[in-house]
Design an enzyme around this catalytic site. Structure first.
Site, short mmCIF file in Angstrom:
data_model
loop_
_atom_site.label_atom_id
_atom_site.label_comp_id
_atom_site.label_asym_id
_atom_site.label_seq_id
_atom_site.Cartn_x
_atom_site.Cartn_y
_atom_site.Cartn_z
N ASN A 1 0.78 -1.19 0.07
CA ASN A 1 -0.15 0.06 0.05
C ASN A 1 0.89 1.13 -0.15
OD1 ASN A 1 -2.66 -0.69 -0.13
ND2 ASN A 1 -2.73 -1.52 2.06
N CYS B 1 -5.56 -5.42 -4.59
CA CYS B 1 -6.08 -5.18 -3.21
C CYS B 1 -7.28 -6.18 -3.01
CB CYS B 1 -6.61 -3.65 -3.07
SG CYS B 1 -7.38 -3.04 -1.39
N ASP B 2 -6.99 -6.53 -1.67
CA ASP B 2 -8.02 -7.45 -1.08
C ASP B 2 -9.46 -6.87 -0.45
OD1 ASP B 2 -6.95 -6.47 1.06
OD2 ASP B 2 -6.83 -8.50 2.02
N HIS C 1 -9.40 1.45 -3.40
CA HIS C 1 -9.96 2.14 -2.12
C HIS C 1 -11.04 3.05 -2.45
CE1 HIS C 1 -6.94 0.50 0.70
NE2 HIS C 1 -7.64 -0.47 0.16
N TYR D 1 -14.02 2.42 1.65
CA TYR D 1 -13.27 3.50 1.96
C TYR D 1 -13.66 4.93 1.65
CZ TYR D 1 -9.36 0.54 3.45
OH TYR D 1 -8.38 -0.36 4.00
#
Length: 447
Positions: free
Chosen positions: A148, A170-171, A201, A270
């Protein structure tokens, strides 16, 4: 029979590493390994995880050769995949990323706003170094990067290493899709076929189907309108591992307010940091942020269990387990290695995938993954609201990378000023000056 592959996990001392090892072991029928290596520049931290994982591998998959090293020549030679999840500066710097903005009533978060920008300025150096190691010692390998903040890292690799075989992932969407599956009664997020667009995000679902083509959006919207992605609080069976820590309980519940802004889509969690920054600041303890939660919970628990395995000399009955983070990266590696044509959300150069967003934006969209690499699917034109938000955030990320390359204080100030989480240029400068001082050992010297 599938050809066995060799993998190096860069960030061997991460709290997520053991979970990846467990997932790899559990999927030897789908992604068989010849060798597995750990690489980290922190010997002591890596040793805690590596000693435990060596026991796990000997007990459960003794045919896999295992090495843990701090030598890049050993780590990156003769590998097919680099699975990277490094954290430049460790959790102590994450704590600074989160707490410094909070001094000025600005969102303090790992990947969003000023904290994400500070982390991005550190991460670029480390990820570029890993790419260079991979290209020197295993030029045909793929790097699957979890490091990240993924959007800033993706933009940096696009500019600085445009020909590198790297896929940024990204998970979080994986975890959200598992939550969606729980809501509608499906076994797994893998049972969902979706359409999604945005940035890491920072995105929206426009379609969620099951594999028979049934539209799940009406049921999901009805639930999200009342409970966000959290459990139905009118029921008693609310055991959801995603929601064990209070910060995640709040995050998944807040989705109902994010959804209210645009009820035509379902949002990434996010987005709360950009749409409700005042709420986030008000509901965050500036002395005890998410970094402290991780240190007190996940890091403490994982390292304690690793030491316990090493002390006992066995991993029988271990509490370590594979999660969504590990499953996604193993699926991606398998698709690249064995041509399975998986449909997966990846962070890639736009090039028309979102028709009315710049081609050079690093967007997160569904892709088909095979031996050819990845092929983004066309999401068409998107609405004005999302287009405006995306263009603003893409500009922030581009300015951060330009500031890193040019060592420009001015451009980094502009990046913070442009962030939707920061109220003014004056506040942006105050935050930036504090972050620059805290990161003097990690950032390029700005002028």
């Amino acid at each position: 029979m599938l050809e066995k592959k060799s993998v190096v996990i860069a960030g061997g001392g991460s709290t997520y590493t053991a979970g990846i090892v467990m997932m790899l072991i559990n999927n030897q029928d789908k992604f068989p390994l010849k060798s597995l290596k750990f690489y980290d520049n922190d010997f002591e931290r890596q040793k805690v995880v590596a000693d435990a994982c060596e026991i796990i591998i000997k007990e459960r998959a003794p045919e896999i050769e295992f090495v843990a090293t701090t030598d890049p020549a050993i780590a990156f030679s003769d590998v097919d995949f680099v699975m990277a999840h490094i954290r430049q500066g460790g959790l102590k710097m994450r704590e600074m990323d989160e707490k410094i903005p909070m001094k000025y009533d600005v969102v303090g978060q790992e990947t969003c706003g000023p904290g994400g920008i500070a982390y991005g300025m550190r991460s670029i150096t480390g990820v570029i170094e890993l790419i260079d190691y991979m290209e020197e010692y295993s030029p045909n390998a793929w790097m699957l990067n979890y490091s990240n903040p993924a959007s800033i890292v993706a933009e940096a690799t696009r500019v600085l290493r445009p020909n590198a075989k790297i896929i940024n992932i990204c998970d979080m969407p994986v975890a959200i899709k598992q939550g969606m599956a729980d809501i509608v009664g499906l076994k797994s997020g893998n049972d969902i076929v979706d359409r999604y667009y945005g940035l890491n995000h920072y995105g929206w679902w426009t379609e969620v189907l099951d594999k028979d083509g049934n539209d799940l959006m009406p049921q999901l919207k009805e639930h999200v309108k009342k409970f966000g992605y959290g459990p139905d609080t009118s029921k008693d069976d609310n055991d959801n591992p995603l929601l064990m820590e209070q910060s995640w309980v709040d995050t998944f519940a807040k989705v109902k307010d994010i959804y209210a802004v645009d009820p035509d889509t379902l949002p990434n969690t996010y987005l709360k940091y950009y749409l409700y920054p005042d709420y986030v600041v008000k509901h965050t303890d500036p002395t005890h942020t998410r970094a402290n939660e991780v240190m007190e919970n996940r890091e403490k628990n994982v390292f304690s269990e690793c030491r316990n395995i090493t002390k006992k000399g066995t991993a029988q009955d271990t509490t370590l387990e594979a999660g969504e983070h590990a499953e996604f990266i193993v699926q991606l590696a398998g698709a690249l290695a064995y041509n399975t044509h998986e449909r997966m959300l990846l962070i890639v150069e736009n090039n028309g995938a979102i028709a009315n967003v710049d081609d050079d934006a690093m967007v997160e969209v569904p892709c088909i993954v095979s031996k050819r690499g990845y092929e983004p699917l066309a999401m068409g034109k998107i609405p004005t609201f999302q287009k405006g938000m995306i263009e603003q955030q893409v500009s922030v990320e581009k300015l951060v990378v330009q500031a890193y390359i040019e060592k420009s204080y001015q451009k980094l100030w502009k990046a913070l000023t442009l962030s939707a989480t920061v109220p003014s240029a004056e506040v942006a400068k105050l935050v930036l000056d504090d972050l620059q001082e805290a990161n003097k050992d990690y950032w390029p010297e700005l002028s």
